[in-house]
Write a protein that holds these residues in place. Structure first.
Motif, PDB file in Angstrom:
ATOM      1  N   GLY A   1      59.498 -27.614  65.711  1.00  0.00           N
ATOM      2  CA  GLY A   1      59.643 -26.170  65.630  1.00  0.00           C
ATOM      3  C   GLY A   1      60.266 -25.550  66.855  1.00  0.00           C
ATOM      4  N   ARG A   2      60.201 -26.230  67.996  1.00  0.00           N
ATOM      5  CA  ARG A   2      60.804 -25.686  69.217  1.00  0.00           C
ATOM      6  C   ARG A   2      62.323 -25.829  69.119  1.00  0.00           C
ATOM      7  N   PRO A   3      63.082 -24.805  69.510  1.00  0.00           N
ATOM      8  CA  PRO A   3      64.541 -24.899  69.431  1.00  0.00           C
ATOM      9  C   PRO A   3      65.124 -25.699  70.594  1.00  0.00           C
ATOM     10  N   TYR A   4      66.059 -26.563  70.284  1.00  0.00           N
ATOM     11  CA  TYR A   4      66.815 -27.331  71.270  1.00  0.00           C
ATOM     12  C   TYR A   4      68.297 -27.165  70.962  1.00  0.00           C
ATOM     13  N   TRP A   5      69.140 -27.476  71.939  1.00  0.00           N
ATOM     14  CA  TRP A   5      70.561 -27.619  71.650  1.00  0.00           C
ATOM     15  C   TRP A   5      70.810 -29.035  71.163  1.00  0.00           C
ATOM     16  N   LEU A   6      71.626 -29.175  70.128  1.00  0.00           N
ATOM     17  CA  LEU A   6      72.059 -30.490  69.656  1.00  0.00           C
ATOM     18  C   LEU A   6      73.552 -30.613  69.900  1.00  0.00           C
ATOM     19  N   LYS A   7      73.956 -31.687  70.573  1.00  0.00           N
ATOM     20  CA  LYS A   7      75.378 -31.922  70.854  1.00  0.00           C
ATOM     21  C   LYS A   7      75.804 -33.192  70.142  1.00  0.00           C
ATOM     22  N   ILE A   8      76.805 -33.048  69.279  1.00  0.00           N
ATOM     23  CA  ILE A   8      77.383 -34.190  68.587  1.00  0.00           C
ATOM     24  C   ILE A   8      78.898 -34.072  68.739  1.00  0.00           C
TER      25      ILE A   8
ATOM     26  N   GLY B   1      75.846 -40.159  66.124  1.00  0.00           N
ATOM     27  CA  GLY B   1      74.947 -40.117  67.268  1.00  0.00           C
ATOM     28  C   GLY B   1      74.973 -38.754  67.937  1.00  0.00           C
ATOM     29  N   PHE B   2      73.824 -38.288  68.406  1.00  0.00           N
ATOM     30  CA  PHE B   2      73.760 -36.969  69.041  1.00  0.00           C
ATOM     31  C   PHE B   2      72.741 -37.002  70.173  1.00  0.00           C
ATOM     32  N   ILE B   3      72.757 -35.966  70.992  1.00  0.00           N
ATOM     33  CA  ILE B   3      71.723 -35.786  72.007  1.00  0.00           C
ATOM     34  C   ILE B   3      71.077 -34.420  71.810  1.00  0.00           C
ATOM     35  N   LEU B   4      69.827 -34.301  72.242  1.00  0.00           N
ATOM     36  CA  LEU B   4      69.127 -33.027  72.259  1.00  0.00           C
ATOM     37  C   LEU B   4      69.025 -32.552  73.705  1.00  0.00           C
ATOM     38  N   ILE B   5      69.225 -31.246  73.906  1.00  0.00           N
ATOM     39  CA  ILE B   5      69.249 -30.649  75.239  1.00  0.00           C
ATOM     40  C   ILE B   5      68.231 -29.517  75.286  1.00  0.00           C
ATOM     41  N   ASP B   6      67.425 -29.501  76.337  1.00  0.00           N
ATOM     42  CA  ASP B   6      66.471 -28.417  76.528  1.00  0.00           C
ATOM     43  C   ASP B   6      67.217 -27.115  76.802  1.00  0.00           C
ATOM     44  N   ARG B   7      66.888 -26.078  76.066  1.00  0.00           N
ATOM     45  CA  ARG B   7      67.646 -24.829  76.180  1.00  0.00           C
ATOM     46  C   ARG B   7      67.330 -24.062  77.453  1.00  0.00           C
ATOM     47  N   MET B   8      66.213 -24.361  78.086  1.00  0.00           N
ATOM     48  CA  MET B   8      65.843 -23.657  79.303  1.00  0.00           C
ATOM     49  C   MET B   8      66.402 -24.340  80.539  1.00  0.00           C
ATOM     50  N   THR B   9      66.361 -25.684  80.568  1.00  0.00           N
ATOM     51  CA  THR B   9      66.763 -26.433  81.764  1.00  0.00           C
ATOM     52  C   THR B   9      68.121 -27.102  81.634  1.00  0.00           C
ATOM     53  N   ASN B  10      68.663 -27.184  80.406  1.00  0.00           N
ATOM     54  CA  ASN B  10      69.917 -27.898  80.123  1.00  0.00           C
ATOM     55  C   ASN B  10      69.811 -29.396  80.390  1.00  0.00           C
ATOM     56  N   ALA B  11      68.601 -29.933  80.454  1.00  0.00           N
ATOM     57  CA  ALA B  11      68.404 -31.372  80.633  1.00  0.00           C
ATOM     58  C   ALA B  11      68.455 -32.070  79.276  1.00  0.00           C
ATOM     59  N   THR B  12      69.051 -33.264  79.245  1.00  0.00           N
ATOM     60  CA  THR B  12      69.043 -34.076  78.032  1.00  0.00           C
ATOM     61  C   THR B  12      67.642 -34.627  77.818  1.00  0.00           C
ATOM     62  N   VAL B  13      67.065 -34.351  76.658  1.00  0.00           N
ATOM     63  CA  VAL B  13      65.677 -34.727  76.409  1.00  0.00           C
ATOM     64  C   VAL B  13      65.523 -35.746  75.284  1.00  0.00           C
ATOM     65  N   GLY B  14      66.568 -35.977  74.496  1.00  0.00           N
ATOM     66  CA  GLY B  14      66.450 -36.923  73.401  1.00  0.00           C
ATOM     67  C   GLY B  14      67.794 -37.420  72.931  1.00  0.00           C
ATOM     68  N   ALA B  15      67.772 -38.589  72.294  1.00  0.00           N
ATOM     69  CA  ALA B  15      68.975 -39.151  71.672  1.00  0.00           C
ATOM     70  C   ALA B  15      68.648 -39.472  70.226  1.00  0.00           C
TER      71      ALA B  15
END
Length: 631
Positions: free
Chosen positions: A349-356, A414-428
């Motif tokens: 439920g928490r929003p993240y950025w997804l980059k593909i 393949g994609f990565i998830l990015i924390d919207r507050m810190t811009n850190a990559t948090v998942g693949a």
């Protein structure tokens, strides 16, 4: 003399041309701690003559100083460059090294063996064509061997070398080697690894690495170096797949030129080929394939080019140009495998950025279907993901994207998830398939718009989001604002945290995951009510900035107002109107905000009410005056 110089120059040109056109193999080494990964890479660098004289002198000196290899050169020192690694005798980061032979160039990633650095191993595996999995012949197949093998399979690496190392320490026993290979082969079959070559080696002494060893007359297969030189590279396979080029840049240097730049991820493209832009679905024909060195008659996987088209079409960064007869799929909901790579756990439920590719969209994990124990392959239930955990999840995006299943095309799946507050990559993540609901559920066009509904009420829709600790005075001030707006003829509705938990959110508790879902649901309801033209007052603790940001992003610019009811914890606890702090301090109420669960204060709220200085009635009057006076 001039003739000799010319011959030398020609030889140099020929060598450079040969070197530039060698194929490139990317591979990783992985295994448990102290299986000899760094030593093996150091030996490969040494045997391929990629060590300079000064490096060799330093290696000899350091090997004598360390004295861990009984007088032998300690090749691990060539790779373990971090001081912490040398002090601990382990690898804690991904170390990349380059070397080459007459046949091929290589980039090798030495990945960590510790379970806590699994995310580093995933990083190294993401671009690899082959994995060398090391096993200490004295220890056999370990838990971490299985973990890394599962990740290798998961990341789509097709070629595996099972390097049974330190065979010299078990007297080159064929029985030991055969038992390890049989044990590993059974597990490899279960996780879908098909191309596995087992080689008995000694990284320290160089047996069966660059040359065959007299110590293992019973082994008749290739050396490790021979296999690395001859194995098929995935780039050769990608050139035969359907054409895909994610657009990274719309190239418009002047009014006479408009092209779309990117790297060809798979397939081939030529002038005259028919293409489809996804997700829009618009088709056209390639006019030119442009590079800095001039136009090409054909571009293949791995090349960066600019395509010009015969038609003026809408295409932008993040879109994918593809073969018109075999385009990728498009969807905004997927089943995926997700590898969590952050210290803070994942909350559905928490929003993240997804980059593909070059596309960046907003994403939410809607459901953790099950977690995977990578050692036993057991499926486990879970509401959150911790560091290094792997799960099968459903994910929802705010807009459709072009994709292929990861097993078909790793670059497109393949994609990565990015924390919207810190811009850190948090998942693949790895996409499996689009959810059927994504194809079955469509937006229904409505004749009555939100603007017309608001016009009927002669007001601008808005969301006033009251946040603060329990006992801060949110409900009191929100209620006063609601009464004042109503007296002015405004159409309002008040959503209070306790009231909503009696109905819509009665199934939710107070864990971090449930708090996130609590706010997600209320934010969606608030948006629907704002679409009806209402002024919506939301009074929730809403302790996390990420969820408050998500609620803001649902609204149009200028329609969301964060109201921070700022009351010191000591003051809120002194009031303790509902007796909740007393229960929390007594251990009777777990996950209580301010006691054993954090509250993240707003950074730039539209309204900041310090209740130690401002009375509730005055605060409400100031909010209403500002809101009614807003355009």
């Amino acid at each position: 003399m001039a003739h000799v110089s010319q011959l030398i120059a020609e030889d140099i040109d020929a060598y450079l041309h040969q070197h530039q056109h060698k194929s490139l193999l990317r591979f990783i080494t992985c295994g448990s701690v102290d299986d000899g990964k760094s030593t093996l890479i150091g030996r490969l660098l040494y045997d391929s003559k990629m060590i300079f004289e000064d490096q060799m002198a330093a290696l000899e000196a350091d090997s004598k100083k360390v004295g861990t290899q009984g007088g032998e050169l300690d090749f691990a020192l060539l790779v373990d460059g971090l001081a912490a690694e040398r002090e601990q005798g382990i690898t804690i980061d991904v170390a990349y090294r380059f070397f080459s032979t007459d046949k091929r160039k290589f980039i090798v990633a030495d990945t960590p063996g510790h379970e806590q650095y699994t995310r580093n191993m995933v990083t190294g595996a993401s671009t690899a064509d082959l994995a060398v999995i090391l096993i200490d012949a004295r220890k056999g197949v370990l838990t971490q061997t299985r973990r890394h093998s599962y990740l290798v399979s998961l990341m789509g690496i097709r070629h595996v070398v099972l390097a049974v190392n330190k065979m010299d320490l078990v007297d080159w026993s064929k029985d030991v080697f055969d038992a390890i290979v049989a044990d590993y082969t059974e597990f490899a079959h279960r996780i879908g690894l098909k191309d596995v070559l087992a080689i008995p080696i000694s990284g320290l002494k160089g047996d069966n690495i660059a040359g065959t060893s007299d110590a293992s007359p019973w082994y008749s297969g290739p050396t490790l170096m021979q296999h690395l030189e001859d194995v098929e590279i995935d780039e050769e396979r990608r050139a035969t797949e359907a054409f895909r080029m994610p657009v990274q840049w719309v190239n418009r240097p002047n009014l006479n030129f408009r092209g779309f730049s990117g790297q060809v991820r798979s397939g081939r493209i030529r002038p005259g080929d028919r293409i489809r832009v996804t997700p829009s679905g618009v088709t056209s024909v390639v006019a030119r394939v442009v590079t800095q060195a001039g136009d090409l008659t054909e571009a293949v996987a791995g090349q960066s080019v600019t395509l010009t088209l015969t038609d003026e079409i809408d295409c932008s960064r993040g879109d994918v140009i593809a073969d018109a007869s075999d385009p990728p799929e498009c969807s905004d909901q997927f089943e995926t495998t997700l590898i969590w790579m952050a210290e803070d756990h994942l909350l559905p439920g928490r929003p993240y950025w997804l980059k593909i590719g070059a596309k960046l969209v907003s994403a939410q994990i809607t459901d953790i279907k099950y977690k995977i124990n990578v050692n036993t392959l057991e499926h486990l239930a879970g509401k959150v993901l911790e560091l290094n955990e792997i799960a099968i999840c459903n994910i929802s995006l705010d807009q459709p994207i072009a994709f292929d299943a990861y097993e078909r095309n790793q670059d497109m799946g393949g994609f990565i998830l990015i924390d919207r507050m810190t811009n850190a990559t948090v998942g693949a993540g790895l996409i499996h398939f689009a959810l059927r609901r994504a194809q079955n559920v469509h937006w229904q066009a409505l004749d009555i718009t939100r603007e017309s509904r608001a016009a009927l009420k002669a007001q601008h829709p808005a969301v006033l989001w009251f946040t603060g600790l329990s006992g801060a005075g949110k409900s009191t001030i929100a209620n006063l604002v609601d009464k004042k707006l109503s007296s002015l003829g405004r159409h309002t509705v008040l959503l209070d945290g306790d009231n909503v938990r009696h109905g819509l959110n009665r199934d939710l508790g107070f864990t971090d995951a449930d708090r996130v879902e609590n706010i997600r649901r209320v934010a969606e309801v608030a948006k629907l009510m704002a679409d009806a033209g209402l002024i919506v007052l939301v009074s929730f603790i809403s302790p996390f900035r990420a969820e408050r940001r998500m609620a803001r992003d649902l609204m149009n610019d200028g329609e969301f107002f964060e109201v921070f009811i700022d009351t010191p914890l000591a003051e809120a606890e002194k009031r303790d109107v509902k007796g909740l702090y007393r229960k929390a301090r007594a251990g009777q109420l777990k996950n209580f905000t301010g006691v054993d669960s954090p509250y993240e204060t707003p950074e730039t709220p539209e309204f900041h009410v310090d209740t130690t200085k401002t009375a509730p009635a005055d605060a409400a009057a100031a909010i209403v005056d500002a809101l009614v006076g807003a355009p």
